[in-house]
Design a protein around this motif. Sequence first.
Motif, PDB file in Angstrom:
ATOM      1  N   ALA A 597       0.831  -1.203   0.000  1.00 13.25           N
ATOM      2  CA  ALA A 597       0.000   0.000   0.000  1.00 13.25           C
ATOM      3  C   ALA A 597       0.870   1.259   0.000  1.00 13.25           C
ATOM      4  CB  ALA A 597      -0.932   0.000   1.204  1.00 13.25           C
ATOM      5  N   ALA A 598       1.968   1.229   0.747  1.00  9.44           N
ATOM      6  CA  ALA A 598       2.872   2.382   0.783  1.00  9.44           C
ATOM      7  C   ALA A 598       3.489   2.638  -0.583  1.00  9.44           C
ATOM      8  CB  ALA A 598       3.963   2.161   1.831  1.00  9.44           C
ATOM      9  N   LEU A 599       3.886   1.573  -1.267  1.00 10.22           N
ATOM     10  CA  LEU A 599       4.433   1.744  -2.622  1.00 10.22           C
ATOM     11  C   LEU A 599       3.377   2.288  -3.576  1.00 10.22           C
ATOM     12  CD1 LEU A 599       6.586  -1.491  -3.056  1.00 10.22           C
ATOM     13  CD2 LEU A 599       7.419   0.874  -3.111  1.00 10.22           C
ATOM     14  N   GLU A 600       2.158   1.821  -3.419  1.00  9.39           N
ATOM     15  CA  GLU A 600       1.078   2.256  -4.304  1.00  9.39           C
ATOM     16  C   GLU A 600       0.793   3.752  -4.157  1.00  9.39           C
ATOM     17  OE1 GLU A 600      -2.135   1.727  -7.074  1.00  9.39           O
ATOM     18  OE2 GLU A 600      -0.479   0.406  -6.497  1.00  9.39           O
ATOM     19  N   VAL A 601       0.826   4.247  -2.931  1.00 10.64           N
ATOM     20  CA  VAL A 601       0.426   5.630  -2.681  1.00 10.64           C
ATOM     21  C   VAL A 601       1.605   6.600  -2.733  1.00 10.64           C
ATOM     22  CG1 VAL A 601       0.689   5.779  -0.150  1.00 10.64           C
ATOM     23  CG2 VAL A 601      -1.262   6.894  -1.276  1.00 10.64           C
ATOM     24  N   ALA A 602       2.838   6.100  -2.852  1.00  8.29           N
ATOM     25  CA  ALA A 602       4.014   6.974  -2.820  1.00  8.29           C
ATOM     26  C   ALA A 602       3.967   8.092  -3.862  1.00  8.29           C
ATOM     27  CB  ALA A 602       5.283   6.139  -2.976  1.00  8.29           C
ATOM     28  N   PRO A 603       3.573   7.842  -5.123  1.00  9.94           N
ATOM     29  CA  PRO A 603       3.502   8.957  -6.083  1.00  9.94           C
ATOM     30  C   PRO A 603       2.539  10.059  -5.652  1.00  9.94           C
ATOM     31  CG  PRO A 603       3.430   6.844  -7.220  1.00  9.94           C
ATOM     32  CD  PRO A 603       3.274   6.551  -5.762  1.00  9.94           C
ATOM     33  N   LYS A 604       1.422   9.677  -5.064  1.00  5.78           N
ATOM     34  CA  LYS A 604       0.453  10.673  -4.595  1.00  5.78           C
ATOM     35  C   LYS A 604       1.038  11.503  -3.463  1.00  5.78           C
ATOM     36  CE  LYS A 604      -4.342  10.931  -2.903  1.00  5.78           C
ATOM     37  NZ  LYS A 604      -5.531  10.097  -2.526  1.00  5.78           N
ATOM     38  N   VAL A 605       1.748  10.853  -2.551  1.00 11.55           N
ATOM     39  CA  VAL A 605       2.374  11.576  -1.440  1.00 11.55           C
ATOM     40  C   VAL A 605       3.423  12.553  -1.969  1.00 11.55           C
ATOM     41  CG1 VAL A 605       3.808  11.321   0.621  1.00 11.55           C
ATOM     42  CG2 VAL A 605       1.912   9.750   0.222  1.00 11.55           C
ATOM     43  N   ALA A 606       4.200  12.124  -2.958  1.00  7.51           N
ATOM     44  CA  ALA A 606       5.203  13.019  -3.556  1.00  7.51           C
ATOM     45  C   ALA A 606       4.540  14.247  -4.165  1.00  7.51           C
ATOM     46  CB  ALA A 606       6.012  12.263  -4.604  1.00  7.51           C
ATOM     47  N   ASP A 607       3.417  14.048  -4.836  1.00  8.29           N
ATOM     48  CA  ASP A 607       2.687  15.186  -5.423  1.00  8.29           C
ATOM     49  C   ASP A 607       2.170  16.129  -4.340  1.00  8.29           C
ATOM     50  OD1 ASP A 607       3.106  14.203  -7.983  1.00  8.29           O
ATOM     51  OD2 ASP A 607       1.177  13.148  -8.066  1.00  8.29           O
ATOM     52  N   ALA A 618      12.013  17.717 -10.839  1.00 10.40           N
ATOM     53  CA  ALA A 618      13.149  16.806 -10.699  1.00 10.40           C
ATOM     54  C   ALA A 618      13.307  16.354  -9.248  1.00 10.40           C
ATOM     55  CB  ALA A 618      14.428  17.483 -11.188  1.00 10.40           C
ATOM     56  N   GLU A 619      13.129  17.276  -8.300  1.00  7.05           N
ATOM     57  CA  GLU A 619      13.249  16.912  -6.888  1.00  7.05           C
ATOM     58  C   GLU A 619      12.105  16.003  -6.467  1.00  7.05           C
ATOM     59  OE1 GLU A 619      14.475  16.635  -2.888  1.00  7.05           O
ATOM     60  OE2 GLU A 619      15.499  17.015  -4.792  1.00  7.05           O
ATOM     61  N   ARG A 620      10.919  16.284  -6.989  1.00 10.87           N
ATOM     62  CA  ARG A 620       9.778  15.415  -6.689  1.00 10.87           C
ATOM     63  C   ARG A 620      10.071  13.992  -7.161  1.00 10.87           C
ATOM     64  NH1 ARG A 620       6.524  11.808  -9.719  1.00 10.87           N
ATOM     65  NH2 ARG A 620       4.458  11.640  -8.751  1.00 10.87           N
ATOM     66  N   ASN A 621      10.610  13.859  -8.345  1.00  7.60           N
ATOM     67  CA  ASN A 621      10.919  12.534  -8.884  1.00  7.60           C
ATOM     68  C   ASN A 621      12.043  11.848  -8.091  1.00  7.60           C
ATOM     69  OD1 ASN A 621       8.965  12.895 -10.838  1.00  7.60           O
ATOM     70  ND2 ASN A 621      10.415  13.588 -12.402  1.00  7.60           N
ATOM     71  N   ARG A 622      13.019  12.625  -7.659  1.00  6.34           N
ATOM     72  CA  ARG A 622      14.112  12.059  -6.859  1.00  6.34           C
ATOM     73  C   ARG A 622      13.588  11.551  -5.524  1.00  6.34           C
ATOM     74  NH1 ARG A 622      17.395  12.699  -2.808  1.00  6.34           N
ATOM     75  NH2 ARG A 622      16.278  14.556  -2.076  1.00  6.34           N
ATOM     76  N   GLN A 623      12.728  12.356  -4.898  1.00  3.52           N
ATOM     77  CA  GLN A 623      12.130  11.957  -3.634  1.00  3.52           C
ATOM     78  C   GLN A 623      11.325  10.664  -3.785  1.00  3.52           C
ATOM     79  OE1 GLN A 623      11.860  13.212  -0.429  1.00  3.52           O
ATOM     80  NE2 GLN A 623      13.236  14.957  -0.664  1.00  3.52           N
TER      81      GLN A 623
END
Length: 751
Positions: A597-607, A618-623
Amino acid sequence: MLRFACTSARANQRAILAAAGCAAGSAAVFVTAVESNESITKASLERDVKPPQSYSRPLPSREKQLARLSQGVEFDVLVIGGGATGSGVALDAQMRGLNTALIERGDFSSETSSRSTKLIWAGIRYIATAVAQLLRPGSLLHPIDSVKDFTSEFKMVVGAHKERKILLENNPHLTNWVPIAVPMKNWIQWPPPFGHPLFAIAPVVFPGVMKFYDSLSGFSCPPSHLMSKARSRRKFPQIDEDVKYVQVFYEGQHNDARTATCIALTAVEEGATVANHTEMIGIVREDGDKGKAVGIKCRDNVSGKEFEVKAKAIIFAGGPFTDGLRKLEDPKSTPAVAGAAGTHIVLPGYYCADGIGLLDINTSDGRFLFFLPWQGSTLVGTTDRKEDAVSSPGPPEDEIQWILNEAEKYLADDLKVRRADVLSAWQGYRPLASDPNAPPGAPVSRDHVISTNPDTEITFITGGKWTTYREMAEDVLNRVIKLKGLSEKAGPCVTEERPLRGGVGYTKNVPIQLVQKFGVSEETAKHLARTYGMNAFDVCEMTKPSGKRWPRFGKLLIEGYPYLEAEIEYSCKNEMCLSVIDMLTLRMRLAYLNSDAALEVAPKVADLMAKPMGWSKAERNRQLAEAQRAIAEFGGPVPHKEGCKLSAATVTDIRAIFEMIDRDGNGYVDFEEMKTIAKVLGSPFKSEEEAMKTYKRMDADNNGRVSEEDFVNWWHGAGPDDTLRKSLGDQVKLSPEKLGTGSDSRGVMFG
């Protein structure tokens, strides 16, 4: 201290009055809000519900903290390490009137303090091991030393009872009592617990022992009690029916990472200068590379900027990583800390019925094994493995298998534990310490160790237990204050009466007030209150309309868990959360609860973090990439077999696979059944000859019939049949169709 006490009293008075007002005048409004279809706004809710304001002081930003650290001010006390102990030292020192600073190379509690069994444990095991050690024949040869060791261990347990009481009574927003059941299957237990014959009668004397255990805390905990066999079957349908009785006792429980973070943030509230993601890279001494230490060299791990921090007293609180700090102080220093690794796994919540945990006091290798309800799931652990500490949370697959195999021994035959039920797994390290600066012949401490380097006058503290962090902080500061001549400036320790962040003014009605004022769900309100205390009101101020009939406000980050999107903005702006991985592992415990679940939601958290943190694309993608790599190290439903000596499936898994292949149910697998299942799985054999070779490897007796025992032995093998084993193993995982929605999906494998 007087200032704080008065503020706290006024805050509590306002909280009580507000709670009374809510209870008397808001019930009808709340019911109408839920049942009505008409639009509701926060403003309309607020007209009817007037909960208390937040009583925590606004915290200075991390940028301001770094500026103060680097501006050349000499601090009275500088602490290296932002786990529970280090943060406790900073809080204690600041409240005594000492100008205090703390740095932590990662996020607060990013290592040992976030990877515990989540218990505020007074230590029943320590009493038992101390008695067992005292009664061993070898103790007769050294009776005085043996009695001293026993007395030291007993005092440690009494101290843990005191600290447990303080932590739970001061912080009802962060802690709770959890009942733990100990099933007794026989009146005489053999092999005996703790390896001593006397403990064979543990089932007979355990009720009296637990009452004595209750008495050590002045009976401040809920009372231990017995459950009959009949009642235990009603309460615990998941355990084996063959029990004589069940002993129930109580320990404290918490979200360890949140408690440790609150300790650090409370130090900031009191005026300490605190910075996470700031690392010590060297020591500043008064005479070049000689003389006592007068400061340290630091690096801001976010910007890369390096600077010096001056201090009269320096304290290392690095837990199992303390020797790494000491090597910067003296490259030739002798080791003082050994690491002991422990693995925990998380299973679905239904393994703990009605919020009651289980404890196996006599596993196959003599360790305790807990099944604990935690955050809607079941936490099981732990193991004990001696090795040097590493930062990776990734646990050995063998230890996951061991825990699952031990778990099956206590569960009813019709409750299956499968490898695919593991939602998350991690390892943590506790420090086993000795004093490298002690004189020859000095006794070895069985609790925490405090030691001062006579050349640099840097003091380190390590060892101990989560429960006693406050006592440890008090002990090390008493020594450092005397050593550094700070007695005139420093007052007495007053942390015994200080609630942690969010605790001032908190009452049990806060969750109700959150529902009434903000229109969030009851489950979310409970989560916010138990995480942020009074600051939950500040979090809810940031919530946005949900677009649903109910709850009206608060967008969930992910279905099945109570986390809100608004928590991300709040943590970034108010609590120094700097990275996606910190958000998903420590501020929200999703990676520890369900790694998929954490892997699934990680892109949303980064946004969601990108805007308040001011990140570029670029920093968002690195994070995001960094978070995905870190979360992938956690265990989950799919085993990591590299270096694994045990099978990658539990006994239940293997039996389920065997039954799947045995299509006619006659108790054995024939050649045609094996070929058929391989074809169905998309792994057909290239030729009849290849299929027969595989079958012969299964058929140990060469009688044309593969029994369940033959199949289990084949499964444990390795080599040419690994592809088939993997295809079969994949079939025991839960499919996405079996997932529920909302709270029904809690604890089920995600995706």
